[in-house]
Design an enzyme around this catalytic site. Sequence first.
Site, PDB file in Angstrom:
ATOM      1  N   HIS A  24     -45.541  10.302 113.167  1.00 47.10           N
ATOM      2  CA  HIS A  24     -46.221   9.308 112.486  1.00 47.10           C
ATOM      3  C   HIS A  24     -45.512   8.046 113.054  1.00 47.10           C
ATOM      4  CE1 HIS A  24     -49.231   8.232 110.006  1.00 47.10           C
ATOM      5  NE2 HIS A  24     -48.686   8.011 108.991  1.00 47.10           N
ATOM      6  N   TYR A  70     -42.950   0.207 105.359  1.00 47.84           N
ATOM      7  CA  TYR A  70     -43.600   1.538 105.118  1.00 47.84           C
ATOM      8  C   TYR A  70     -45.024   1.348 105.660  1.00 47.84           C
ATOM      9  CZ  TYR A  70     -39.329   3.501 102.797  1.00 47.84           C
ATOM     10  OH  TYR A  70     -38.333   3.773 102.848  1.00 47.84           O
TER      11      TYR A  70
END
Length: 206
Positions: A24, A70
């Site tokens: 990711h 995030y």
Amino acid sequence: MRPGRLRLLVGLGNPGSKYVGTRHNIGFMALDKLAAQKSVSFRPQTKFHGLMAEVAVGSERVRLLMPQTYMNESGRAIRAAIDWFGLEVDQLLVLVDDMDLSLGRLRLRAQGSAGGHNGLRSAIQHLGTQDFCRLRIGIGAPGCTSEERRARTVSHVLGVFSRQESLLVDQVLDEVLMGLDLIQCLGLERAGNRLNAFQPEGCSAC
């Protein structure tokens, strides 16, 4: 994006040592490699909710941003940087992982939907448009069926690359960095002709 237009390069990922080297975070990995190549360091910038550096790409200065919000809130950092520097959305390029592409493949696009990616979804939400450039970097999908993919998506994207995969990733990131120069010198369409056809050596699955 016209030649010489790129001013803000954003890599998407999750902050913290827990996520270093995960699939990711391949957007972060690309920016880290570019910064190392240019011998610059990232510094915290609270007003941009992220880490920032500045490098020359082609003949222009480009800011590199790694949001520390995030993934799901990446758009806050992008919006803050766009506003602070007085940039237009067409001066932005986002580097993002893509499970729909095999590891080793790249897709450069001038616009598009989030495609199920929470980081892109946040960027679209905060920018108020999906008309911004993004370079999707393939990380492959887990399993062979849709059921397997759904069950293993989280562990896949938050997992690290295997030793063999890392050899392909090195080639891919080298191509990404070369592609940034092409985007700046030749524009999006001509750079995309090369990047979208890229296939790393030894990648039979690509």
